[in-house]
Structure formats: C-alpha cells, structure tokens
Design a protein around this motif. Structure first.
Motif, PDB file in Angstrom:
ATOM      1  N   ARG A   2      -6.121  -3.950   2.176  1.00 31.72           N
ATOM      2  CA  ARG A   2      -5.752  -5.173   2.851  1.00 31.72           C
ATOM      3  C   ARG A   2      -6.975  -5.735   3.557  1.00 31.72           C
ATOM      4  O   ARG A   2      -7.754  -5.007   4.138  1.00 31.72           O
ATOM      5  CB  ARG A   2      -4.661  -4.902   3.893  1.00 31.72           C
ATOM      6  CG  ARG A   2      -4.238  -6.173   4.627  1.00 31.72           C
ATOM      7  CD  ARG A   2      -3.153  -5.885   5.636  1.00 31.72           C
ATOM      8  NE  ARG A   2      -3.701  -5.149   6.765  1.00 31.72           N
ATOM      9  CZ  ARG A   2      -3.026  -4.917   7.881  1.00 31.72           C
ATOM     10  NH1 ARG A   2      -1.790  -5.345   7.999  1.00 31.72           N
ATOM     11  NH2 ARG A   2      -3.579  -4.250   8.854  1.00 31.72           N
ATOM     12  N   GLU A 729      -4.269  -7.808  -0.983  1.00 31.55           N
ATOM     13  CA  GLU A 729      -4.356  -8.223   0.406  1.00 31.55           C
ATOM     14  C   GLU A 729      -4.255  -9.731   0.575  1.00 31.55           C
ATOM     15  O   GLU A 729      -4.012 -10.227   1.664  1.00 31.55           O
ATOM     16  CB  GLU A 729      -5.669  -7.730   1.034  1.00 31.55           C
ATOM     17  CG  GLU A 729      -6.924  -8.449   0.565  1.00 31.55           C
ATOM     18  CD  GLU A 729      -7.516  -7.812  -0.682  1.00 31.55           C
ATOM     19  OE1 GLU A 729      -8.661  -8.124  -1.003  1.00 31.55           O
ATOM     20  OE2 GLU A 729      -6.829  -7.001  -1.325  1.00 31.55           O
ATOM     21  N   GLN A 735       2.006  -7.880   1.280  1.00 31.64           N
ATOM     22  CA  GLN A 735       1.225  -6.870   1.974  1.00 31.64           C
ATOM     23  C   GLN A 735       1.695  -6.577   3.398  1.00 31.64           C
ATOM     24  O   GLN A 735       1.791  -5.432   3.785  1.00 31.64           O
ATOM     25  CB  GLN A 735      -0.248  -7.311   2.013  1.00 31.64           C
ATOM     26  CG  GLN A 735      -1.221  -6.219   2.440  1.00 31.64           C
ATOM     27  CD  GLN A 735      -1.314  -5.112   1.425  1.00 31.64           C
ATOM     28  OE1 GLN A 735      -1.067  -5.321   0.259  1.00 31.64           O
ATOM     29  NE2 GLN A 735      -1.661  -3.915   1.876  1.00 31.64           N
TER      30      GLN A 735
END
Length: 920
Positions: A2, A729, A735
C-alpha cells in the motif's frame, strides 16, 4: 502493498552528483562497534564529538522546507546500522512479538513497505530483546488488516534514552556525507526497477546503500530550517497540521539526478502511516544529550509539548471529536492549544508579547479570552479576546483599568457575555475583598460591549445560570448566595465554606448543578471527608450548592493537582505537578469513574481550558454517531483525508451540482470548477490514490445515485498509471476503505439509495478531519491550488516503460472500468469527458510516454482505442491535452513533470468549458 499517496509536489532539481561530501560535513571517525559487539551486531560507531553536518541547501529550486542551509553540531557519539534493516532481520524480530511478517523474496533485501511506526516498533523490540531502555513510548498500537502499525496513541520520542531508534536527519546526513556518491548506488539507471540485497555495491566496513536501493525513514518530524547553527538537533517538535515525516536517500526507482543529500521527502506527502515498496529504514543506537528542537517560528528549544491522548481517546472520554484544549506555556508565557478535530495533533503556540493567564475558550469554540493577572496575586490585569487559530487574529482588549480571570457565559436571551473581576488578589481579608468587584461585559461580532458591574467582591470562580450563587477560591472558599432577582441589588449574603480552611482553584459547574470544585492544602475537613491523610492539592474536592462536601478524587501517585476547571457535567481538566512542583501534564478527570486520562505533557503547562462540541445533532436520529459521515480517522494517510472532504462536498452539493470531476491528482489540481461558466455547477471529487477502479466505485455507489442533476462527468485518462493491479494500493476501495466506518455504514445501508439521512452533511462536517485540507477544498469545491514551477528539463521515469508488454491485463482492467462508467453514463443521459492531461514535453526525448512509462511507440494505438470508444458510447467525449508532448502548456503552467499548476488549470478549465457548451 500500500502507498498512501498525496498531492504531488515539486520535485527537486539535481545539483552536482557523484561528488563525496556535497554538503561538506566535517569528517568523523567511523569504526565497528567494539563495545557489546554481540548486541550491536551490524552497527558502526560514529565518533561525532565536535563534528558538524550541513542540512538543507540554498538552491532556490529546492523545496521550501529544504532551504536554507543550517549547520548542526554534535557533542555525542552514536552507532548506526551499516545497512538498511533487512527483510530477514525484520521478520525474525517482529513476527514473534507482533505477528507481522513481510513477504521476503530474499532475506537480504531491505525491509520495505513499512510504516514509520513499524520501524519504531522494530527499534523498541530490539531494545527490549537486548535489555536496553526504549526510546519510544506509547499507550496503544493500532494495526491495519495487513498487520502494519498505522498509529501509536500517546506516541513520544525520548532522545535521552540509551536505546535503539531511528537516526535523526542530522545523524543520517553526517554519515552519508562522508562518502556521498549517488553513482555508486542502486538507482533507476542500473537497478532494473527492483531492490537489491544490501551492501552489494559497498566496500567492506563502510556504510552502504545510503543513496539508492531503499529510501529510508529517519526519526524527525518534518519542520523548517533556519539560517543558524543548532546543537544536537532532533527536528521539529511535532509534524504540524499534516503530521509529516522525513525520508532520505532516494531509491531504486529514482534517477540518480533526482537524489540529493539535502532531499527530505518523496514525491508524495509522507506521514507516519505511509508505506511504500521502496521505503525502508536503518537503525541507530545511543542517547542524544541536551537534544534541541526547532519550531515553526525558527526558535530553538530544549523542551517541547507532546500530545498524549489522540482524537479517538478524546472522543471516547469527552464524547466529541470537536474538542479544543487551550493552556498557558509557562516557559514562554504564550497561549498554546490543541485542536482534537484534527486527526494529526499538533501543539500550536501563539507567540507575541502578551503574558497569558487563565485562558477560557468561548462557547462556540472559535475564540479564547484570557488575562494578564494571576489568581491570588495583587496588581492590575488586562483582559483580551482573540481568535483561537495559529495567528491569534482579531485580538481585542477590554478598555478598563483592571480585569482578571474571564469566564464566558450565555444568557437566557442568547447573548454571550464575559464575567470578570476587578482584582485577582487573594480573598482572605474581607475588608480588602469587599473593595473588589465582579463585572460582566457583552461580546459580539469580535467587539466588547459596555461593562456592567454585578456586585462587590471578586467572585472569579463563576456565577450560576440563575444568578443565585457565585464562588471564589484564593485562600478561602467564599460563596455569594442571593435570590434570583437580587443579582445587582446587593441583597445577598457572603459566606465562607470549608470551615474557613485554605482553598484555591474554585470553579462553579456550568450544568446547573451548582457544584463547586476546588483544591485544598490537606486540611482537617478534607481529611475527615476522605478518611485518610493527604498532601497539598493531592485531592480534587467538590461541594454542593450548600458547601457540603460530596466527592473527592485522588491525584495519581507522585503527583498533585493544580489549575482545575470544569470541562463538562462529569469532566474536569487539570494540571498535574510532580514532587518538584513542575506542571508536567494536563489531564482529564472523569468524575463518574474517577479515571484520569493524560492529554498532554511538557515542562510547565498551566491553566487548561477544554471545550467540546457534543454530538447533539444525532439526538433523535436512527444513526450511529461514530459511523455515519465518519470517512477518516487516525489510521488514515493523505489519500483518506482528501476523500473525506470530497465526501463532504458530495453530500453538501448533491442537489445542486450538475458536473462532477473524477480521477487522480492530475485533475485534482488541473480542473477548477469555480472557473466554469455559470450554467455548470461543478464538484472536483478527484482523489489520490486513484485508478479508474476508484472512480468507478464512486460513480456507481455515490455519483449517479445521489447527484440528481448530473449532466456531465469529467474523468482523467491516466493511461501511464494503468499498470496497477485492481487489488493494489491505488484502489482505495479495495485496500483500505474498511478502516473508515463511514464507507461501511453507507454500504450496510445500501448507499442510501432511498435518500440520505437529514443530518448526514452536518455529521460529516463535524467528523474527524484536518483543517489544512478543509481550507484547501471547501472553498474551491474540491480544487487543489498548486504553485507554479516548471515541467522539468529531465523528468524522471518512475516505472519500467515495458510494463504494457509484460502485464497487459492490468491496463485492460482499467480500460474496462472506464467502459463501465461510460455505460452507466449512457443509461443516465450523462456526458463523460475523458481528458489525457499534459505532461512534460521533455518526455519526447525519452522512450517513455510519461512519468510512469509506457513505450512511446505503443501509445498512439492506445489513444486511438480510447478515442474509438466515442463510437460505441455517443455521450463520451475524448480530450487529448497532452498530444504526445506536443501540447501548448508552457513551463509557467506546470507544477512539476506531470501536473498543472493553478495557471495551467485556468487554460485547461477554459477548454473544458468550451467543450461543455457544445454538448446539448
């Protein structure tokens, strides 16, 4: 993986590279650690006594927070890891302690994709494993679904601890500057866009990979430099309104020309919860004696004020995110405050020449009143009111001979007044006390009205709503008891409560209960009520309207109370003093549970005032006050906070807007809805991180169902970014959106398809946020105003340009999400204008289309494929404003290599406006 991305900002032009000691730090002796060699494995000792480093640069093209040069001197030695902490080292220590495990292709690769807090926890874990003290303390750790630490409630760094920690920026620059040579690091030129095992390019016994391979966290908050010299520098006292951190050294994905010794950040805003697959860390060891911080005002201090309780903790105790704490910094005499509506807490100090005592926040939380006289001391005092903001604007003074200890009041008719007394002197001598008086002055529209004398006697502890009780405590606990109709007639009695024993810090409750809290000196009356002996101010005492003791709360062991004030019907705010009399902490006391929550700590914190806005707007509504409209919390990075304010704009203007902008940071700063013709009421709901996945989610669940007058949808076509997988991400709604309760609440209520609740706008506005972003987006309807710089003559290519050939499925996943948006638009009779935003013309001199690659040879066919969608979807309009770099957006229209600035947005918005006018 991420990456919490943010507003793209101006990338620093390079200075001469490949030259050791660009910033010319003094030479230091570096040797392997020979003390406790087993425990300090992998560390090199740095004898930095009498050494200096140069932070920053005088290059006018550098970022503002990288200028000017600043000398840092050292009078201590420390140890530093020879290389970045490896993935194998990280997992070996962290998996048993926290269950955290990074995916390791090779245990010798740097540990990356870690937050600042992940690195902090690693340092603490190593300290504990080797029986050292810890350099970092906290109350509670918060982890995301991937087991990364996203927040540490009550986080504090203790430089005096002999422990493992992250290196300070000054330490990092001192060491890196000894052999600075970017050409000998893993960069975009030689890395094949991937990490490499540590120390492959460094001779034995030297620090390695400080330039390239993995970018590195350092310890400091991001602050400003000054044209001065600072000893033992440890950065800014806090992260300001954004909570920004510092990363150093560049990575495998950066071109060597963009990596400098003075560079302090990434292309994105970096906070403590940011993580990326190219950011890691190395650790340091050792205490930093006499550490110094530099505040925003450029002043260097050996002390700092640290918030302990987070916004969530404040909400759990006080029942509100909208809360502010004001207090006196007794070291400076200045007013300081914390705004708990900001998820990133920062202590703001208003610096001027006024000596501040007894601040009290206004009923609406917007202003603060204070005086220049101290309770219990003789002398004249002036009364001031000012806005409670960083500049303390609209300062006004009451034009009377003396006015002390102000208290706000709202009268039955709704008027706001301030009650004050003519003298702050002690009240022990009745004859002298009767020469003083209590006054009331209206305050409206930033000005004082005409003062009115209420009665004789300085009753600065407060007046009850029905005017029958007034109290004061400065040597004696006095009360004025009157009939409700006798406020100004003088037909009242003055009594001394608490058997005439010494008392102070009296304050009358504002909830109508007529309770008075105070502190004593361990007198007989208090001891008999408590049933035990105690020392001065070691007990908070409360009496009822007759002066009868009804409650007592003990101070924590080793501390006593001071400066007690009501903060609600069951809450009291106070300072804690240690055995030496230093006012080290401000605490919140829960009278129901006798619980004490630490709010902030420092060296001398006086006279706290806590204001809260309760969730009154939810009364009677079938809504969850902690979920509805809450699109952000302390876990969030910049991507979450941007979208939080975009959701506020959506709900606020859902019945007014007929045009919505979706997409990445390029339209965020490239389309200004305020510049469109009057017939187009636009909202810029572009956000970062963004791929077409996110735009599709927003369009499906929020835009088409709720923007009832929608006629036009503007979408950015960022084809060079379409290399991300759907579960990447860049897909916020895969996410991390479940970290923020508002989105889940919407989802569980079918996205309010039958209409949003009446108070949704108000609840969203009052939910947790950051004022910095509120100022950015509320007045511009979502447009982000960016300063102008240039397109950059040598723009970086930050991803392998061949990605389309190796992973075409990712490109067409985005392509199909665009088609889904177009299909919904056709079904709803909405025009979609797809814009390819301009990038640096210098990409024509490379083999790449733009910042994130794509072979230039591949792009014409892809652009044609997009344009061909206009045949399948008649409501689709294709705008190519890049034209393979042959566009007419000059340097002065650019913010950086692939973003327009405010001037460029004027041109692009005008062209969009012209296109819109042709669509009927």
């Amino acid at each position: 993986m991420r990456l919490l991305v943010g507003i793209l900002i101006f990338a620093v032009s390079c200075i001469l590279l490949g030259c050791p000691g660009t910033n010319d730090p003094s030479s230091v002796e570096i040797s392997p650690v020979n003390m406790q060699a087993d425990s300090l494995m992998g560390m090199l000792n740095v004898d930095a006594v009498d050494a200096f480093a140069v932070l920053g640069t005088d290059d006018a093209k550098a970022r503002a927070n990288e200028r000017p040069k600043m000398n840092v001197t050292f009078d201590y030695s420390f140890s530093l890891g020879r290389h970045e902490v490896t993935c194998g080292e990280f997992n070996a220590l962290m998996t048993p302690s926290f269950g955290a495990a990074l995916p390791c292709e090779n245990g010798d690769l740097p540990a990356v994709d870690v937050t600042y807090y992940d690195a902090v926890l690693f340092a603490n874990a190593r300290s504990k494993a080797e029986n050292f003290d810890t350099a970092y303390t906290y109350i509670r750790a918060v982890f995301d679904a991937q087991n990364h630490c996203t927040n540490l409630d009550g986080f504090a760094f203790h430089p005096e601890a002999k422990a493992y920690r992250l290196p300070t920026e000054a330490e990092w620059v001192l060491v890196a500057g000894q052999t600075w040579n970017v050409g000998n690091g893993w960069t975009a030129e030689n890395s094949d866009y991937k990490l490499h095992p540590v120390c492959n390019l460094a001779p034995d016994g030297e620090f390695c990979d400080m330039a390239g391979n993995a970018m590195e966290w350092v310890n400091d908050w991001l602050g400003n430099f000054g044209d001065t010299s600072v000893a033992n520098f440890v950065g800014a006292p806090d992260g300001g309104s954004l909570g920004q951190r510092i990363v150093k050294g560049g990575s495998f994905r950066n071109e060597a020309s963009s990596i400098t010794l003075y560079g302090r950040g990434d292309i994105y805003t970096v906070t403590s919860s940011t993580r990326a697959d190219y950011v890691g860390f190395r650790i340091a060891f050792g205490a930093i004696p006499s550490a110094t911080w530099m505040g925003k005002d450029g002043k260097v201090s050996g002390s700092r004020i640290v918030p302990i309780a987070s916004s969530s903790v404040m909400h759990s105790v006080a029942g509100a995110y909208r809360a502010k704490l004001a207090f006196r910094n007794d070291l400076t005499g200045n007013l300081a405050y914390i705004d708990y509506s900001n998820a990133v807490l920062s202590v703001v100090e208003i610096t001027d020449t006024i000596n501040v005592y007894h601040p009290e926040i206004s009923p609406n939380g917007m202003r603060v009143a204070f005086c220049t006289g101290l309770e219990g001391t003789p002398g004249k005092s002036s009364l001031y009111v000012r806005d409670l903001n960083a500049d303390g604007t609209n300062l006004v003074r009451l034009d009377v001979e003396s006015a002390a200890i102000p208290r706000w009041r709202v009268l039955e008719n709704g008027d706001t007044v301030i009650v004050y007394v003519s003298s702050a002197d002690n009240n022990k001598d009745s004859a002298i006390f009767n020469t003083t008086s209590t006054w009331q002055v209206p305050f409206a529209n930033g000005t004082f009205g005409v003062p009115q004398k209420l009665f004789d006697g300085a009753y600065h502890g407060g007046i009850s709503d029905d005017n029958t009780l007034a109290v004061t405590g400065a040597r004696l606990l006095r009360a004025r008891i009157a009939d409700a109709n006798a406020l100004t007639t003088g037909s009242a009695i003055d009594v001394v409560w608490y058997n005439g024993e010494q008392a102070c810090n009296a304050a009358l409750a504002k909830d109508g209960s007529k309770r008075t809290l105070f502190l004593d000196f361990g007198g007989k009356t208090g001891r008999e009520f408590v049933g035990a002996d105690y020392g001065t101010h070691e007990r908070l005492l409360i009496v009822d309207s007759t002066g009868t003791l009804i409650q007592s709360v003990a101070a924590p062991a080793g501390y006593s109370f001071d400066h007690t004030e009501w903060a609600g019907a069951t809450l009291v705010v106070a300072t804690l003093t240690n055995m030496n009399g230093a006012h080290q902490k401000v605490v919140l006391i829960n009278l129901v549970e006798s619980g004490i929550v630490e709010l902030v700590e420092g060296e001398e914190l006086w006279h706290p005032s806590l204001w809260t806005l309760q969730n009154a707007q939810t009364v009677g509504l079938d809504l969850a006050p902690d979920s509805a409209g809450f699109y952000y919390n302390e876990k969030g990075g910049e991507g979450a906070i941007i979208l939080r304010y975009k959701m506020e704009l959506l709900w606020k203007y859902r019945d007014t807007a007929n045009l919505v902008v979706l997409g990445s940071s390029r339209p965020l700063g490239g389309v200004n809805p305020l510049l469109l013709s009057n017939e187009f009421f636009g909202l810029n709901l572009a956000n970062v991180p963004n791929m077409v996945f996110v735009s599709d989610y927003l369009a499906t669940h929020y835009i088409f169902p709720h923007v009832k007058n929608l006629k036009y949808l503007v979408v950015s076509l960022d084809i060079d970014l379409w290399f991300h997988e759907e579960r990447s991400e860049y897909n916020f709604f895969f996410q991390e959106y479940r970290e923020y309760p508002g989105y889940i609440y919407d989802e569980n209520h079918d996205f309010w398809i039958n209409g949003i609740p009446e108070k949704m706008v108000e609840m969203t506005e009052n939910s947790m946020g950051l004022d910095h972003y509120a100022l950015w987006f509320r007045d511009t309807r979502g447009f982000n105003i960016q300063d102008c710089a240039s397109w950059e003559e040598k723009p970086a290519i930050e991803y392998d340009s061949t990605w389309k050939s190796t992973q075409p499925s990712t490109y067409y996943a985005s392509f199909n999400h665009l088609k889904n948006i177009l299909m919904m638009a056709e079904n709803n009779g909405v025009y979609v204008i797809g814009i390819v935003f301009p990038q640096s013309p210098a990409y024509r001199n490379t083999g790449a289309f733009g910042r994130y690659g794509l072979r230039r040879s591949e792009v014409p066919a892809l652009l044609q494929e997009l344009q061909d969608l206009t045949k399948e979807y008649p409501h689709f309009v294709f705008m190519d404003e890049n034209k393979m770099g042959e566009h007419d957006y000059p340097d002065e229209f650019a913010q950086n290599r692939d973003h327009l600035c405010a001037s460029g947005a004027v041109q692009l918005t005008a062209r969009l406006d012209s296109v819109l006018k042709t669509l009927k």
